[in-house]
Write an enzyme that holds these catalytic residues in place. Structure first.
Site, PDB file in Angstrom:
ATOM      1  N   ASP A 248       0.817  -1.216   0.000  1.00  0.00           N
ATOM      2  CA  ASP A 248       0.000   0.000   0.000  1.00  0.00           C
ATOM      3  C   ASP A 248       0.853   1.268   0.000  1.00  0.00           C
ATOM      4  O   ASP A 248       0.402   2.321   0.439  1.00  0.00           O
ATOM      5  CB  ASP A 248      -0.966   0.006   1.194  1.00  0.00           C
ATOM      6  CG  ASP A 248      -0.258  -0.227   2.511  1.00  0.00           C
ATOM      7  OD1 ASP A 248       0.983  -0.356   2.514  1.00  0.00           O
ATOM      8  OD2 ASP A 248      -0.944  -0.286   3.541  1.00  0.00           O
TER       9      ASP A 248
ATOM     10  N   LYS B 256       5.705   6.068  18.977  1.00  0.00           N
ATOM     11  CA  LYS B 256       5.210   7.447  18.844  1.00  0.00           C
ATOM     12  C   LYS B 256       5.521   8.262  20.091  1.00  0.00           C
ATOM     13  O   LYS B 256       5.385   7.759  21.208  1.00  0.00           O
ATOM     14  CB  LYS B 256       3.675   7.402  18.724  1.00  0.00           C
ATOM     15  CG  LYS B 256       3.148   7.657  17.347  1.00  0.00           C
ATOM     16  CD  LYS B 256       1.658   7.755  17.412  1.00  0.00           C
ATOM     17  CE  LYS B 256       1.045   6.740  16.493  1.00  0.00           C
ATOM     18  NZ  LYS B 256      -0.403   6.776  16.494  1.00  0.00           N
TER      19      LYS B 256
ATOM     20  N   ASP C 226       1.635   6.561   1.888  1.00  0.00           N
ATOM     21  CA  ASP C 226       0.977   5.343   2.359  1.00  0.00           C
ATOM     22  C   ASP C 226      -0.511   5.534   2.072  1.00  0.00           C
ATOM     23  O   ASP C 226      -1.147   6.413   2.655  1.00  0.00           O
ATOM     24  CB  ASP C 226       1.247   5.214   3.863  1.00  0.00           C
ATOM     25  CG  ASP C 226       0.471   4.074   4.506  1.00  0.00           C
ATOM     26  OD1 ASP C 226      -0.472   3.547   3.880  1.00  0.00           O
ATOM     27  OD2 ASP C 226       0.810   3.718   5.644  1.00  0.00           O
TER      28      ASP C 226
HETATM   29  P1  GTP Z   1      -5.586  -1.506   7.891  1.00  0.00           P
HETATM   30  O1  GTP Z   1      -6.448  -2.636   8.346  1.00  0.00           O
HETATM   31  O2  GTP Z   1      -6.408  -0.374   7.356  1.00  0.00           O
HETATM   32  O3  GTP Z   1      -4.574  -1.064   8.920  1.00  0.00           O
HETATM   33  O4  GTP Z   1      -4.718  -1.989   6.612  1.00  0.00           O
HETATM   34  P2  GTP Z   1      -3.810  -3.293   6.410  1.00  0.00           P
HETATM   35  O5  GTP Z   1      -4.576  -4.500   6.794  1.00  0.00           O
HETATM   36  O6  GTP Z   1      -3.322  -3.279   5.001  1.00  0.00           O
HETATM   37  O7  GTP Z   1      -2.600  -3.120   7.432  1.00  0.00           O
HETATM   38  P3  GTP Z   1      -1.253  -2.301   7.242  1.00  0.00           P
HETATM   39  O8  GTP Z   1      -1.528  -1.064   6.453  1.00  0.00           O
HETATM   40  O9  GTP Z   1      -0.606  -2.161   8.556  1.00  0.00           O
HETATM   41  O10 GTP Z   1      -0.363  -3.338   6.392  1.00  0.00           O
HETATM   42  C1  GTP Z   1       0.826  -2.977   5.717  1.00  0.00           C
HETATM   43  C2  GTP Z   1       1.027  -3.945   4.576  1.00  0.00           C
HETATM   44  O11 GTP Z   1       1.219  -5.276   5.062  1.00  0.00           O
HETATM   45  C3  GTP Z   1      -0.165  -4.011   3.642  1.00  0.00           C
HETATM   46  O12 GTP Z   1       0.337  -4.128   2.328  1.00  0.00           O
HETATM   47  C4  GTP Z   1      -0.910  -5.268   4.072  1.00  0.00           C
HETATM   48  O13 GTP Z   1      -1.574  -5.883   2.964  1.00  0.00           O
HETATM   49  C5  GTP Z   1       0.212  -6.153   4.577  1.00  0.00           C
HETATM   50  N1  GTP Z   1      -0.187  -7.022   5.696  1.00  0.00           N
HETATM   51  C6  GTP Z   1      -0.582  -6.618   6.929  1.00  0.00           C
HETATM   52  N2  GTP Z   1      -0.810  -7.691   7.717  1.00  0.00           N
HETATM   53  C7  GTP Z   1      -0.568  -8.790   6.946  1.00  0.00           C
HETATM   54  C8  GTP Z   1      -0.634 -10.209   7.199  1.00  0.00           C
HETATM   55  O14 GTP Z   1      -0.997 -10.676   8.285  1.00  0.00           O
HETATM   56  N3  GTP Z   1      -0.308 -11.032   6.169  1.00  0.00           N
HETATM   57  C9  GTP Z   1       0.092 -10.570   4.944  1.00  0.00           C
HETATM   58  N4  GTP Z   1       0.381 -11.445   3.987  1.00  0.00           N
HETATM   59  N5  GTP Z   1       0.165  -9.241   4.670  1.00  0.00           N
HETATM   60  C10 GTP Z   1      -0.158  -8.363   5.670  1.00  0.00           C
END
Ligand code: GTP
Length: 355
Positions: free
Chosen positions: A109, A160, A218
């Site tokens: 993302d 933070k 982001d």
């Molecule tokens: P929010 O629920 O809105 O916080 O978004 P998110 O689920 O994408 O979490 P976050 O933005 O913290 O994740 C950062 C990146 O890591 C994103 O590209 C997610 O798709 C990926 N990501 C987060 N958790 C996991 C996981 O448990 N497994 C995998 N495969 N990817 C993850």
């Protein structure tokens, strides 16, 4: 070089858009968000990417197949989400790199214009276990920060704080030595930010920071997602995956924009979408089949697939889920979100339609 792309998150902050489509597949400047990342990864010398999937895993292979934007693609899914570190460890099963080879890890993302090759070069020169891209932000109090020493070595990962010691933050793009990935415990939920990186530093491993403040965003929140799409269309960040030249707007095949409508500010008009005369659409994302009626104003908003904005309605920083409908005369501002299929009736009272 091989890469792992983390795309398994639920994207909760982007609901309701992410109910039907995972965040990395949301249409952004005319294509799935990931298409921009794949194109940039290819340009940086990446030849093979392992997708670490979990939420709606099957949709990724359906979208990209085994090869896209010049990169070979492989898919590894987690039955239960393993967090960022656990996902990297799990996806590493599909890597072919040797123990000392650099492996690029990308968050699914992040839109970043930084120099990946320079990051990899620093990693190799320093003989690092991990090298993180760090970007500098104006207000670091909203983030955990990552200080580095005179040689660029990361000294800590700090939570933070009201008065952070640096404005450098983790920008979500890492180079791992292949063997450093094997130090992450297998089959467990692990956070790379909270556990893996601090653990490596505590054990004396070399963790480097590549500080570069190129374009960086982001897209995890609705405001940032709309901004990312807008910036791509306007050419603030270049992407060879965009189906058209940068400009004031991107109108996809089959869309109908009345000559009497004002559509600009980096707006994308999806396939089969329609904008009637007298409407104003600025800096927004209209997904396929969206409809904006005469005299409506839409600014910095996302209109989901087949969603409708009624005559004279005003949307400013709003999100309409797929098939939602805003009746004539309504005003939705400041982050309001309508869930898929919800219909707001026309307002009985009409005011000026100035945005
Ligand atoms: P929010 O629920 O809105 O916080 O978004 P998110 O689920 O994408 O979490 P976050 O933005 O913290 O994740 C950062 C990146 O890591 C994103 O590209 C997610 O798709 C990926 N990501 C987060 N958790 C996991 C996981 O448990 N497994 C995998 N495969 N990817 C993850």
């Amino acid at each position: 070089m091989e890469a792992i792309l983390l795309v398994g998150g639920q994207g909760t902050r982007l609901r309701p858009l992410t109910i039907s489509t995972p965040k990395p597949l949301l249409p952004t400047a005319g294509v799935a968000f990931l298409a921009h990342q794949l194109a940039r990864a290819h340009a940086a010398g990446v030849t093979r990417i392992v997708f670490a999937t979990s939420y709606r895993a099957e949709m990724f292979e359906a979208a990209f197949g085994v090869r896209a934007h010049g990169v070979e693609l492989v898919y590894v899914s987690e039955a239960e989400p393993l967090g960022t570190g656990g996902a990297i460890r799990n996806a590493a099963r599909a890597l072919t790199s040797g123990p000392d080879d650099p492996v690029l890890i990308l968050n699914g993302d992040i839109l970043s214009g930084h120099d990946v090759q320079a990051q990899v070069a620093l990693h190799e020169k320093a003989g690092a276990a991990v090298t993180l891209h760090l970007t500098e932000v104006d207000d670091p109090s909203r983030f955990g920060v990552v200080p580095t020493d005179g040689e660029g070595r990361v000294t800590a990962f700090l939570e933070k704080a009201a008065r952070p010691v640096t404005n450098q933050i983790n920008a979500g793009c890492y180079v791992f030595r292949r063997s450093a990935i094997d130090t992450i415990p297998e089959g467990e939920v692990v956070s790379v930010e909270r556990e893996t990186f601090p653990g490596l530093i505590a054990s004396g491993a070399v963790v480097m920071g590549h500080v570069e403040s190129a374009y960086w965003l982001d897209v995890g929140t609705p405001e940032a997602f709309v901004q990312g799409s807008r910036d791509l269309v306007l050419g603030k960040i270049a992407s060879s995956a965009m189906p058209g030249e940068p400009g004031d707007r991107l109108v996809l095949d089959g869309a109908v924009v009345s000559p009497g409508a004002v559509v600009r500010g980096g707006t994308t008009v999806g396939r089969g979408a329609e904008i009637e005369a007298g409407a104003t659409v600025l800096g927004s994302v209209l997904q396929d089949g969206a409809f904006v009626s005469e005299g409506a104003t839409v600014r910095d908003s996302v209109i989901g697939r087949g969603a409708r904005v009624g005559a004279g309605a005003v949307l400013d920083g709003a999100i309409l889920g797929d098939g939602a409908s805003v009746g004539p005369g309504n005003e939705l501002r400041g982050g309001l979100r309508l869930w898929p299929g919800i219909s707001l009736p026309p307002t009985a009272v009409r005011f000026s339609t100035d945005a």
